[in-house]
Design a protein around this motif. Sequence first.
Motif, PDB file in Angstrom:
ATOM      1  N   ILE A  39       0.854  -1.182   0.000  1.00 18.29           N
ATOM      2  CA  ILE A  39       0.000   0.000   0.000  1.00 18.29           C
ATOM      3  C   ILE A  39       0.894   1.238   0.000  1.00 18.29           C
ATOM      4  N   ASP A  43      -2.072   4.394  -3.544  1.00 22.35           N
ATOM      5  CA  ASP A  43      -3.083   3.401  -3.167  1.00 22.35           C
ATOM      6  C   ASP A  43      -3.996   3.942  -2.068  1.00 22.35           C
ATOM      7  N   VAL A  49      -5.305  -1.633  -3.006  1.00 20.09           N
ATOM      8  CA  VAL A  49      -4.205  -2.395  -2.416  1.00 20.09           C
ATOM      9  C   VAL A  49      -3.628  -3.280  -3.508  1.00 20.09           C
ATOM     10  N   ARG A  64      -9.784  -1.691  -1.583  1.00 19.11           N
ATOM     11  CA  ARG A  64      -9.480  -1.994  -0.180  1.00 19.11           C
ATOM     12  C   ARG A  64     -10.594  -2.794   0.489  1.00 19.11           C
TER      13      ARG A  64
END
Length: 72
Positions: A39, A43, A49, A64
């Motif tokens: 990450i 991101d 991710v 995520r």
Amino acid sequence: MSELQKQNIRVKFDNRDKFKPGFKFNEYELKGVPLRLAIGPKDVSDGTVEIVRRDNFSKETIKRNDIVKVIK
């Protein structure tokens, strides 16, 4: 991270600042960690991710919110 732990998935958060990402990626690859979640700042802003599998080195960028579903 807590969503994964609630599903009994072991998590190691490596927040060491003195090592570059490549060093840390290699270290955990040698230890045999099957999945790596990366990450970065982009991101975080995108809500994504990066998941990398050790067995076939495939990379996938996911939302995520889908982490638990994808890992299981």
